[in-house]
Design a protein around this motif. Structure first.
Motif, short mmCIF file in Angstrom:
data_model
loop_
_atom_site.label_atom_id
_atom_site.label_comp_id
_atom_site.label_asym_id
_atom_site.label_seq_id
_atom_site.Cartn_x
_atom_site.Cartn_y
_atom_site.Cartn_z
N MET A 1 0.76 -1.14 -0.11
CA MET A 1 0.05 -0.01 -0.08
C MET A 1 0.92 1.23 0.26
SD MET A 1 -3.01 1.15 2.92
CE MET A 1 -2.20 -0.33 3.82
N ALA A 2 0.51 2.29 -1.13
CA ALA A 2 1.40 3.31 -1.12
C ALA A 2 1.02 4.44 -0.01
CB ALA A 2 1.37 3.92 -2.44
N SER A 3 -0.20 4.46 0.43
CA SER A 3 -0.53 5.50 1.35
C SER A 3 -1.84 5.13 1.76
CB SER A 3 -0.39 7.15 0.51
OG SER A 3 -1.59 7.13 -0.60
N VAL A 4 -2.33 5.80 2.97
CA VAL A 4 -3.58 5.70 3.69
C VAL A 4 -4.08 7.19 3.76
CG1 VAL A 4 -4.83 5.12 5.56
CG2 VAL A 4 -2.54 3.64 4.95
N THR A 5 -5.33 7.23 3.21
CA THR A 5 -6.07 8.48 3.17
C THR A 5 -6.84 8.39 4.54
OG1 THR A 5 -5.92 8.77 0.92
CG2 THR A 5 -7.62 10.05 2.15
N ARG B 1 -10.49 10.62 23.42
CA ARG B 1 -12.14 10.08 23.49
C ARG B 1 -13.01 9.84 22.09
NH1 ARG B 1 -10.87 14.76 26.87
NH2 ARG B 1 -11.61 16.29 25.20
N VAL B 2 -12.66 10.37 21.05
CA VAL B 2 -13.31 10.14 19.87
C VAL B 2 -13.12 8.43 19.64
CG1 VAL B 2 -13.38 10.50 17.44
CG2 VAL B 2 -13.37 12.32 19.08
N VAL B 3 -11.88 8.17 19.59
CA VAL B 3 -11.66 6.75 19.15
C VAL B 3 -11.88 5.74 20.24
CG1 VAL B 3 -9.83 7.63 17.39
CG2 VAL B 3 -9.06 6.85 19.50
N ALA B 4 -11.92 6.13 21.27
CA ALA B 4 -12.18 5.26 22.41
C ALA B 4 -13.46 4.66 22.32
CB ALA B 4 -12.22 5.90 23.85
N ASN B 5 -14.60 5.33 21.58
CA ASN B 5 -16.04 5.09 21.69
C ASN B 5 -16.48 5.09 20.23
OD1 ASN B 5 -16.59 4.83 24.30
ND2 ASN B 5 -16.20 7.00 24.63
N GLY B 6 -15.71 5.48 19.05
CA GLY B 6 -16.01 5.59 17.77
C GLY B 6 -15.66 4.49 17.08
N SER B 7 -15.70 4.62 15.68
CA SER B 7 -15.32 3.38 14.84
C SER B 7 -14.47 3.88 13.89
CB SER B 7 -16.60 2.62 14.52
OG SER B 7 -17.27 3.41 13.91
N PHE B 8 -13.82 2.73 13.01
CA PHE B 8 -13.45 3.09 12.10
C PHE B 8 -13.85 2.59 10.63
CE2 PHE B 8 -10.42 3.60 15.47
CZ PHE B 8 -9.32 4.59 14.98
N LEU B 9 -13.93 3.15 9.59
CA LEU B 9 -14.51 2.75 8.56
C LEU B 9 -13.53 2.31 7.52
CD1 LEU B 9 -17.51 1.95 7.33
CD2 LEU B 9 -17.34 4.15 6.04
N ILE B 10 -13.19 1.12 7.22
CA ILE B 10 -11.91 0.76 6.56
C ILE B 10 -12.40 0.28 4.88
CG2 ILE B 10 -9.97 -0.76 6.33
CD1 ILE B 10 -9.75 0.91 8.64
N ASP B 11 -11.91 1.17 4.13
CA ASP B 11 -12.59 0.90 2.59
C ASP B 11 -14.16 0.51 2.53
OD1 ASP B 11 -10.17 1.42 1.46
OD2 ASP B 11 -9.42 -0.78 1.65
N ALA C 1 -7.52 -5.22 12.95
CA ALA C 1 -8.01 -5.16 11.37
C ALA C 1 -7.00 -4.46 10.95
CB ALA C 1 -9.11 -4.46 11.56
N PRO C 2 -6.45 -4.83 9.55
CA PRO C 2 -5.50 -4.22 8.71
C PRO C 2 -6.30 -3.18 8.02
CG PRO C 2 -6.37 -6.25 7.65
CD PRO C 2 -7.14 -6.23 9.08
N LEU C 3 -5.17 -2.06 7.80
CA LEU C 3 -5.76 -0.62 7.26
C LEU C 3 -5.93 -1.06 5.81
CD1 LEU C 3 -3.60 1.81 8.89
CD2 LEU C 3 -5.89 1.11 9.49
N GLY C 4 -7.07 -0.12 4.98
CA GLY C 4 -7.00 -0.05 3.75
C GLY C 4 -6.45 1.07 3.10
N ALA C 5 -6.82 1.32 1.99
CA ALA C 5 -6.46 2.51 1.21
C ALA C 5 -6.97 3.94 1.76
CB ALA C 5 -6.57 2.62 -0.34
N GLN C 6 -8.25 3.61 2.37
CA GLN C 6 -8.90 4.95 2.88
C GLN C 6 -9.73 4.44 4.23
OE1 GLN C 6 -11.53 7.41 0.47
NE2 GLN C 6 -13.27 6.80 1.80
N VAL C 7 -9.38 5.28 5.21
CA VAL C 7 -9.86 5.02 6.48
C VAL C 7 -10.77 6.29 6.90
CG1 VAL C 7 -9.54 4.71 9.04
CG2 VAL C 7 -7.73 3.72 7.04
N ASP C 8 -11.96 6.08 7.40
CA ASP C 8 -12.96 7.36 7.94
C ASP C 8 -13.08 6.96 9.43
OD1 ASP C 8 -13.29 7.90 5.29
OD2 ASP C 8 -15.24 7.05 5.23
#
Length: 83
Positions: A1-5, A49-59, A68-75
Motif C-alpha cells: 500500500m503506497a499511502s492511507v487517506t 475520547r473520539v477513538v475510544a467510543n467511535g469506529s473506523f470505516l476501512i474501505d 484489523a488491517p488498514l486499507g487505502a481509505q480510513v474514515d
C-alpha cells in the motif's frame, strides 16, 4: 500500500482541525490499533475520547478490532447519538 487517506468526521475533524490527511506507507501503521495510537499521540486527549467510543470505516467496512488491517481509505467516525 503506497499511502492511507484518513478522513475525519464531526468530533474527529474538530480534534484534528482538518477533514482529511494522507499518510505515507508505514506512517499510519498497518492496523487499526496502530493508527489509533498514532492519532492519539498526534492529537491528544480529544482524539483519545473520539477513538475510544467511535469506529473506523476501512474501505467501506466498519472495524473496531485493533488487529484489523488498514486499507487505502480510513474514515474516523465518532460515536453518534440518536435513533
Amino acid at each position: 500500500m503506497a499511502s492511507v487517506t484518513v478522513r475525519y468526521f464531526a468530533a474527529a475533524a474538530e480534534a484534528t482541525g482538518v477533514d482529511e490527511e494522507t499518510f505515507a506507507s508505514g506512517t499510519a501503521g498497518a492496523t487499526v490499533g496502530e493508527l489509533r495510537e498514532l492519532l492519539v499521540g498526534r492529537y491528544g486527549a480529544t482524539m483519545a475520547r473520539v477513538v475510544a467510543n467511535g469506529s473506523f470505516l476501512i474501505d467501506g467496512v466498519v472495524q473496531r478490532d485493533a488487529a484489523a488491517p488498514l486499507g487505502a481509505q480510513v474514515d474516523v467516525l465518532p460515536p453518534f447519538a440518536g435513533g
